[in-house]
Every structure is written in C-alpha cells, then in structure tokens.
Write a protein that holds these residues in place. Structure first.
Motif, PDB file in Angstrom:
ATOM      1  N   ASP B 100       0.857  -1.179   0.000  1.00 24.11           N
ATOM      2  CA  ASP B 100       0.000   0.000   0.000  1.00 24.11           C
ATOM      3  C   ASP B 100       0.898   1.236   0.000  1.00 24.11           C
ATOM      4  O   ASP B 100       2.118   1.104   0.064  1.00 24.11           O
ATOM      5  CB  ASP B 100      -0.935  -0.046   1.219  1.00 24.11           C
ATOM      6  CG  ASP B 100      -0.171  -0.116   2.531  1.00 24.11           C
ATOM      7  OD1 ASP B 100       0.740   0.703   2.737  1.00 24.11           O
ATOM      8  OD2 ASP B 100      -0.474  -0.994   3.361  1.00 24.11           O
ATOM      9  N   PRO B 101       0.330   2.448  -0.100  1.00 23.29           N
ATOM     10  CA  PRO B 101       1.176   3.641  -0.227  1.00 23.29           C
ATOM     11  C   PRO B 101       2.221   3.786   0.893  1.00 23.29           C
ATOM     12  O   PRO B 101       3.346   4.197   0.640  1.00 23.29           O
ATOM     13  CB  PRO B 101       0.182   4.801  -0.160  1.00 23.29           C
ATOM     14  CG  PRO B 101      -1.119   4.221  -0.578  1.00 23.29           C
ATOM     15  CD  PRO B 101      -1.105   2.782  -0.168  1.00 23.29           C
ATOM     16  N   HIS B 102       1.840   3.442   2.114  1.00 25.10           N
ATOM     17  CA  HIS B 102       2.759   3.611   3.247  1.00 25.10           C
ATOM     18  C   HIS B 102       3.917   2.624   3.157  1.00 25.10           C
ATOM     19  O   HIS B 102       5.058   2.957   3.465  1.00 25.10           O
ATOM     20  CB  HIS B 102       2.010   3.459   4.571  1.00 25.10           C
ATOM     21  CG  HIS B 102       0.612   3.996   4.508  1.00 25.10           C
ATOM     22  ND1 HIS B 102       0.352   5.293   4.123  1.00 25.10           N
ATOM     23  CD2 HIS B 102      -0.606   3.417   4.715  1.00 25.10           C
ATOM     24  CE1 HIS B 102      -0.975   5.480   4.118  1.00 25.10           C
ATOM     25  NE2 HIS B 102      -1.565   4.349   4.469  1.00 25.10           N
ATOM     26  N   VAL B 103       3.601   1.410   2.737  1.00 23.49           N
ATOM     27  CA  VAL B 103       4.639   0.390   2.539  1.00 23.49           C
ATOM     28  C   VAL B 103       5.579   0.826   1.411  1.00 23.49           C
ATOM     29  O   VAL B 103       6.799   0.682   1.509  1.00 23.49           O
ATOM     30  CB  VAL B 103       3.992  -0.982   2.230  1.00 23.49           C
ATOM     31  CG1 VAL B 103       5.025  -1.977   1.693  1.00 23.49           C
ATOM     32  CG2 VAL B 103       3.307  -1.543   3.472  1.00 23.49           C
ATOM     33  N   ARG B 104       4.997   1.394   0.355  1.00 22.05           N
ATOM     34  CA  ARG B 104       5.828   1.803  -0.786  1.00 22.05           C
ATOM     35  C   ARG B 104       6.747   2.985  -0.440  1.00 22.05           C
ATOM     36  O   ARG B 104       7.771   3.174  -1.077  1.00 22.05           O
ATOM     37  CB  ARG B 104       4.933   2.168  -1.987  1.00 22.05           C
ATOM     38  CG  ARG B 104       4.195   0.970  -2.552  1.00 22.05           C
ATOM     39  CD  ARG B 104       3.600   1.273  -3.912  1.00 22.05           C
ATOM     40  NE  ARG B 104       2.436   2.127  -3.877  1.00 22.05           N
ATOM     41  CZ  ARG B 104       1.175   1.717  -3.709  1.00 22.05           C
ATOM     42  NH1 ARG B 104       0.928   0.415  -3.555  1.00 22.05           N
ATOM     43  NH2 ARG B 104       0.171   2.560  -3.718  1.00 22.05           N
ATOM     44  N   HIS B 105       6.374   3.768   0.559  1.00 20.31           N
ATOM     45  CA  HIS B 105       7.241   4.880   0.979  1.00 20.31           C
ATOM     46  C   HIS B 105       8.473   4.389   1.734  1.00 20.31           C
ATOM     47  O   HIS B 105       9.458   5.114   1.856  1.00 20.31           O
ATOM     48  CB  HIS B 105       6.456   5.852   1.886  1.00 20.31           C
ATOM     49  CG  HIS B 105       5.525   6.737   1.122  1.00 20.31           C
ATOM     50  ND1 HIS B 105       4.362   7.228   1.642  1.00 20.31           N
ATOM     51  CD2 HIS B 105       5.591   7.223  -0.137  1.00 20.31           C
ATOM     52  CE1 HIS B 105       3.744   7.978   0.738  1.00 20.31           C
ATOM     53  NE2 HIS B 105       4.472   7.980  -0.349  1.00 20.31           N
ATOM     54  N   MET B 106       8.409   3.196   2.289  1.00 22.96           N
ATOM     55  CA  MET B 106       9.526   2.676   3.087  1.00 22.96           C
ATOM     56  C   MET B 106      10.222   1.481   2.433  1.00 22.96           C
ATOM     57  O   MET B 106      11.441   1.376   2.459  1.00 22.96           O
ATOM     58  CB  MET B 106       9.013   2.247   4.484  1.00 22.96           C
ATOM     59  CG  MET B 106       8.616   3.404   5.390  1.00 22.96           C
ATOM     60  SD  MET B 106      10.010   4.434   5.895  1.00 22.96           S
ATOM     61  CE  MET B 106      10.758   3.407   7.173  1.00 22.96           C
ATOM     62  N   ARG B 182      -2.956  -8.961  -0.668  1.00 23.16           N
ATOM     63  CA  ARG B 182      -2.475  -8.304  -1.888  1.00 23.16           C
ATOM     64  C   ARG B 182      -1.145  -8.862  -2.392  1.00 23.16           C
ATOM     65  O   ARG B 182      -0.573  -8.340  -3.343  1.00 23.16           O
ATOM     66  CB  ARG B 182      -2.364  -6.774  -1.751  1.00 23.16           C
ATOM     67  CG  ARG B 182      -3.591  -6.093  -1.178  1.00 23.16           C
ATOM     68  CD  ARG B 182      -4.871  -6.500  -1.840  1.00 23.16           C
ATOM     69  NE  ARG B 182      -5.077  -5.900  -3.160  1.00 23.16           N
ATOM     70  CZ  ARG B 182      -6.078  -6.203  -3.956  1.00 23.16           C
ATOM     71  NH1 ARG B 182      -6.961  -7.109  -3.606  1.00 23.16           N
ATOM     72  NH2 ARG B 182      -6.198  -5.629  -5.122  1.00 23.16           N
TER      73      ARG B 182
END
Lengths: 162, 265
Positions: B100-106, B182
C-alpha cells in the motif's frame, strides 16, 4: 536505552527509549500524543499512519530509532490556529467517520494522497490509495466522499493562491 | 519484540563492518517485512544495521538503455520515476502495486529481492529482465541469485547495493493479488529484447519460489502474442497449494496472467 531526538509537529523533542521501541509507542507514551492509534499490531490497518519527512508511513512498523533526526507530523499537527485542516473539515462535513478509531490514519493518508495527486483524484484512485487503511464502520463511502471534497477544496485554494 | 541494538550506517563499507561486528545482525532497509516479523517474535536479530541513510545505495540512473537502481531505493521512488518510465514502464507499474502507499514509501527493491519472498513481485522482474544483482563484493546474475523460498545466493554478511539491467524492447507485469494480503497468488513478468529473445518469469506460484517458464518463452519467441500461449501447458506439480488456491488453480492463473502481460506489453 538511547536518547532519540526528532521534530514532531514542528517542535524538537527528545526522549529515552529502547532501540526496539516502535515509533507509535514513542509518540503515544513518551510524547503523550495519543491521536495516533494502534489498531491491529500486524501492520495492516493504517490507524497508526503519520508523516515522516513529508511521506505517510506506518508508525507501528517503524522504530523510533529509525525516525531519529526526521520530521514527524501526527494528527495533532494538522490543525493550525484553531482551524481544522481542510481534510479534517471535509471528514466532519461528509460524516466520514463513525467510531473514529481509524480516522487519524485515514486523515493522514488523505493528506498524503492529495499532496501526491493534487486535484487529479478520482473515486477509483482514492479507493486504491486506501489499500493500507481499514475502517470497520463506514463502508468507506463517506471517507471517499470526504477525501474527494477535500481535494477539490485544497486544489481550488491552490489555484486561487496562484 | 525481543531486545535489539540499532545502528545507522553511513556508507556501504560502514554497513558491512557494523554487520560483521554484530553477534547475529540483520540489515534493515525499509523494514516492511523485517519489523512486522520481529514484532511477531519470528525473528530476533541482536543488531539492526539501518541502510536508509546510505546515500550511495539510493537513486535511479538511466544511461541510454542501461538502468541502475540503488538497493535502498523505495518502491514509490521506482513507481514515480519519469526517467525509468521512459525506458521500462513495466517495472514502475510493478512497484506501484506493491503493498500500500505507506509500505511503498519505506520498502526497498534491495530488501525485497534479498528477502526473496515466494510471493514478492520484484524477483520476477529481476529474472525476466536478466538483471544483475550488485553486492558489496561481486555481481550476481538474477538467474543464479534466487535459490529457493526466502533463499538467495548471498553469503553471510553480503549486502545487495544495487541492481542493473538493460531495458527491454517490450515488457509488462500482471499479477492476480490475494484479495486480503495483496501478495501475488500468481504474477508473471514478460520481457522481449530487440533481438527477439523472450523471458517469462513467474512469482507467487512456484513451490520453490520465482522461476522461468521456458515453454512460454519458446512459444513467445516465435510468436509474440497472447494466442501463442494457448497450447502451452503449465505443470501444476511444481506449484504451491494453500487455502487460497490449489496448484491446478494457480497453473491456470499463471497462464492467464502471462497472456494479459503479453497483451499489455
């Protein structure tokens, strides 16, 4: 134990914590900012989302030590001068919450989403972007409505300012 | 989480040294797998060596068709790189659908391939793009890198620092994501070179992790179209079976995802 220093909601803060302390616990217990929630403990629900150096992250899956030296914004840091942030105001106006537990994470996620997409958000994009945030009350409809309304409001404000 | 000691590395050399000095240390990239695993007490490294501040491990460089991605580059950086999208949009698309977006930021590309989760997306891209995995001490061809479930050719203490590949003429990735987690239940990355060479790599389905499907590669080499895959058989005996999908179901998914990928390329 280590001394951790970071900037939270514009204020430099320090605290003693274990190297294993999660950022969310540092925020809640050391700083007393309990708006950031722990919902699932399995890194799935997004109730703990904060911004680290301008990007949304799950504070339950980040160590406080990793965040040392960075700029953190929590839900408490959004409203300015006693006025709700446009996303907070849109959640209120559109009834984008019921029990409210997921709301801090939803709002922080929405702010990040609007920052990245600007006024280009549509319903499908908002729903896809909410992948990492779980709400068990609303069925998401009013959350999506609130985010779209806030995006228009904020996009409009930006155009007016230019 | 069990007790651990946090170290912040400033360079590749520094990271390797810190890890060497640790009793049972682990490199910490984005931590999107490692920290949740430690929270569940399924991993208990004595020391963590944080790689997020190693500047030489970050960033994307495109020179002609040659792509170099630093291992500590996040999924969101790969997903949103205009430079990369100009030569290999397939890898940007893949990165934009991880977690998800938060995972993709890290989360980072190096962390993903070093972990080699059998349902992770990146390993299929590395295999299909014939990428080279650059470490602190050598270069490893992707074909030799992924050796089994959560297993890689990395030696003790060896650090992935970058990946490089030549952008293909055409490529695409399609996955059937588990509706809850996912993660890929079957993901297929197809890539075709200017000289007609084709590679097809499958993730999420193999009982031994990511793998190439040679029969599909042969079929697509002579005829680059979804129809070319109609007569190819995907052997279910080598595939994963779990409560989400049995091996026969996955075998069908692999074929459907491969067709969709070719159509999208």
């Amino acid at each position: 134990m280590a001394k951790i220093t970071m900037t939270v909601n514009g204020r430099q803060v320090s605290g003693q914590c274990d190297d294993r302390t999660l950022l969310v616990h540092f925020i809640r217990e050391n700083l007393g900012l309990t708006g950031t929630h722990v919902g699932c403990d399995t890194s799935q629900c997004g109730a703990c989302v904060v911004h680290m150096d301008g990007m949304s992250v799950k504070s339950c899956s980040t160590l406080a030590a990793q965040a040392a030296g960075s700029e953190i914004t929590t839900i408490e840091g959004l409203a300015a001068n006693g006025e709700l942030h446009p996303v907070q105001a849109a959640f209120k106006a559109n009834h984008g919450l019921q029990c409210g537990f997921c709301t801090p994470g939803m709002v922080m996620t929405a702010v990040d989403m609007i920052r990245r997409h600007g006024g280009q958000l549509d319903e499908a994009t908002v729903r896809a972007e909410l992948e990492g945030n779980i709400c068990r009350c609303t069925g998401y409809h009013n959350i999506v409505k609130a985010i779209l309304a806030a995006a228009v409001e904020m996009g409009g404000a930006r155009v007016a300012a230019e | 989480m069990y007790e651990t000691h946090y170290h912040r590395a400033s360079s590749i050399q520094d990271a390797v040294k810190l890890k060497q000095a640790a009793e049972e240390g682990k490199y910490l990239a984005g931590g999107m797998t490692l920290i949740p695993t430690m929270k569940q007490r399924l991993a208990a490294p004595t020391d963590l060596v944080d790689l997020r501040h190693v500047a030489e491990m970050r960033g994307i460089k495109v020179t002609g068709k040659t792509v170099r991605i630093g291992a500590a580059t996040t999924h969101s950086e790969v997903a949103s790189s205009a430079e990369l999208a100009a030569v290999c949009p397939a890898i940007c698309g893949l990165a934009s659908h991880i977690g998800d977006p938060h995972v993709r930021h890290m989360g980072t590309i190096g962390g993903s391939i070093a972990n080699n989760d059998p349902a992770a997306d990146y390993p299929s891209a590395m295999l299909a793009l014939d990428a080279t995995i650059v470490t602190d001490r050598r270069e490893i061809a992707a074909g030799d890198f992924f050796t089994g479930l959560f297993e890689t050719a990395l030696e003790d203490g060896e650090l992935v620092t970058a990946i490089t590949f030549e952008a293909p003429a055409k490529a695409a990735y399609q996955k059937f994501a588990n509706p809850a987690s996912r993660y890929a239940m079957a993901g297929v990355f197809v890539a075709r070179r200017d000289n007609g060479d084709v590679r097809v790599a499958v993730t999420g389905a193999g009982s031994n992790g990511v793998f190439r499907h040679r029969d599909m590669e042969a079929a697509l080499s002579s005829n680059w179209s979804p129809d070319a895959l109609a007569s190819v058989t995907v052997d279910a005996s080598d595939l994963l079976s779990d409560i989400h999908a049995d091996a026969t179901y996955r075998a069908n998914l692999v074929k459907v995802m491969a067709k969709r990928a070719v159509a999208a390329a």
